[in-house]
Design a protein around this motif. Structure first.
Motif, mmCIF file in Angstrom:
data_model
loop_
_atom_site.group_PDB
_atom_site.id
_atom_site.type_symbol
_atom_site.label_atom_id
_atom_site.label_comp_id
_atom_site.label_asym_id
_atom_site.label_seq_id
_atom_site.Cartn_x
_atom_site.Cartn_y
_atom_site.Cartn_z
ATOM 1 N N ARG A 282 -15.045 55.643 1.777
ATOM 2 C CA ARG A 282 -14.369 54.902 0.709
ATOM 3 C C ARG A 282 -15.360 54.078 -0.108
ATOM 4 O O ARG A 282 -15.234 53.931 -1.312
ATOM 5 N N ARG B 111 -14.068 67.191 10.853
ATOM 6 C CA ARG B 111 -14.385 66.937 9.434
ATOM 7 C C ARG B 111 -15.095 68.157 8.847
ATOM 8 O O ARG B 111 -15.558 69.031 9.597
ATOM 9 N N ASP C 147 -16.163 51.591 10.181
ATOM 10 C CA ASP C 147 -15.322 52.471 9.352
ATOM 11 C C ASP C 147 -15.440 52.103 7.876
ATOM 12 O O ASP C 147 -15.706 50.955 7.533
ATOM 13 N N GLY C 148 -15.231 53.096 7.016
ATOM 14 C CA GLY C 148 -15.142 52.835 5.575
ATOM 15 C C GLY C 148 -16.312 53.343 4.746
ATOM 16 O O GLY C 148 -16.390 53.049 3.551
HETATM 17 MG MG MG Z 1 -12.758 56.365 8.473
#
Ligand code: MG
Ligand code: IPE
Ligand code: IPE
Length: 240
Positions: A16, A63, A12-13
């Motif tokens: 970001r 998404r 994850d990430g």
């Molecule tokens: Mg995520």
């Protein structure tokens, strides 16, 4: 390695990571793919039996369309470019999730890569795609109910082992360690049944920054823990 056979990762990430550099989200997914290659290689050299990677969830379909298409293209590209090397390194591929929902070109390359690596036995690379833990549990329950109505099994036969064999992960041991990058304190519908006694490691490091040394740190941390499975320390030490 003796005491760790299966590591599962919620990667994850990516978004970001890209945002921090004022880049579009897809830039993070691309860089994340480089970490996938690095962590797979590292796991293989470590002698791990199974590496599970959560690559795309059943919820990720919601998404923006453009991001979903990019992820599908990236996946196709990864499999096309890596499968020969995976085979050479003895890595067998496996996929868990609602694979039929994936675009036909991705399904095709999945089937090909399964065939190419079917005889490999040094490590299993288990990729979760269009995967949801609840969906997996429901599909197991449906199959079990069906097999009860046809008389193939009877309700009394249903136990831990039988149930596990109806899951996408049948014949794969439960994860010893679950890593989640980017700091979110949640499971996000991943392997709900399988992680009953899995050790959790959550790091603030974003997936595109999760390199081999970050991975080694997670494993070191795991190695310092005592897994008691409900028993007391003295019992665990006595068993060793
Ligand atoms: Mg995520
Ligand atoms: C993980 O990174 C990749 C997938 C879920 C496909 P994210 O895309 O979730 O990145 P963040 O969490 O938005 O930063
Ligand atoms: C979990 O990450 C799914 C994958 C890593 C493939 P998400 O980014 O989708 O999870 P949430 O939305 O933060 O729970």
């Amino acid at each position: 390695m003796e005491n760790i056979r299966h590591i599962a990762i919620i990667m994850d990430g990516n978004g970001r990571w890209a945002k921090k550099q004022n880049k579009p989200r897809i830039y993070g997914h691309k860089e994340g793919m480089s970490r996938v290659k690095e962590i797979v290689q590292y796991s293989r050299n470590l002698g791990l039996d199974v590496l599970s990677l959560f690559a795309f969830s059943s919820e990720n379909w919601f998404r923006p369309k453009s991001e979903v298409s990019f992820l599908m293209a990236l996946l196709e590209q990864y499999l096309k470019s890596e499968v020969a090397e995976l085979k050479e390194n003895g890595v067998k591929l496996n996929f868990i999730g609602n694979i039929k929902k994936l675009p036909p070109n991705v399904c095709k390359i999945i089937e090909q890569s399964l065939r190419t690596t079917e005889d490999c036995s040094d490590m299993l690379l288990n990729i979760a795609l269009s995967y949801g833990g609840r969906e997996e549990l429901l599909s197991a329950v449906k199959s079990i109910a069906y097999d009860c109505t046809t008389g193939k099994i009877s309700p009394e036969d249903i136990n831990d082992t039988l149930f596990s064999n109806y899951l996408y992960t049948k014949s794969i041991p439960d994860p010893d360690l679950l890593i989640r990058t980017s700091g979110e304190m949640r499971i996000s519908n991943f392997m709900l049944w399988q992680i009953a006694y899995t050790e959790l490691y959550i790091t603030d490091t974003l997936w595109p920054d999760f390199n081999s040394s970050e991975f080694a740190k997670a494993i070191d941390n795991y190695n310092s823990r005592e897994r008691r499975f409900g028993k007391i320390s003295e019992q665990i030490n006595g068993e060793q």
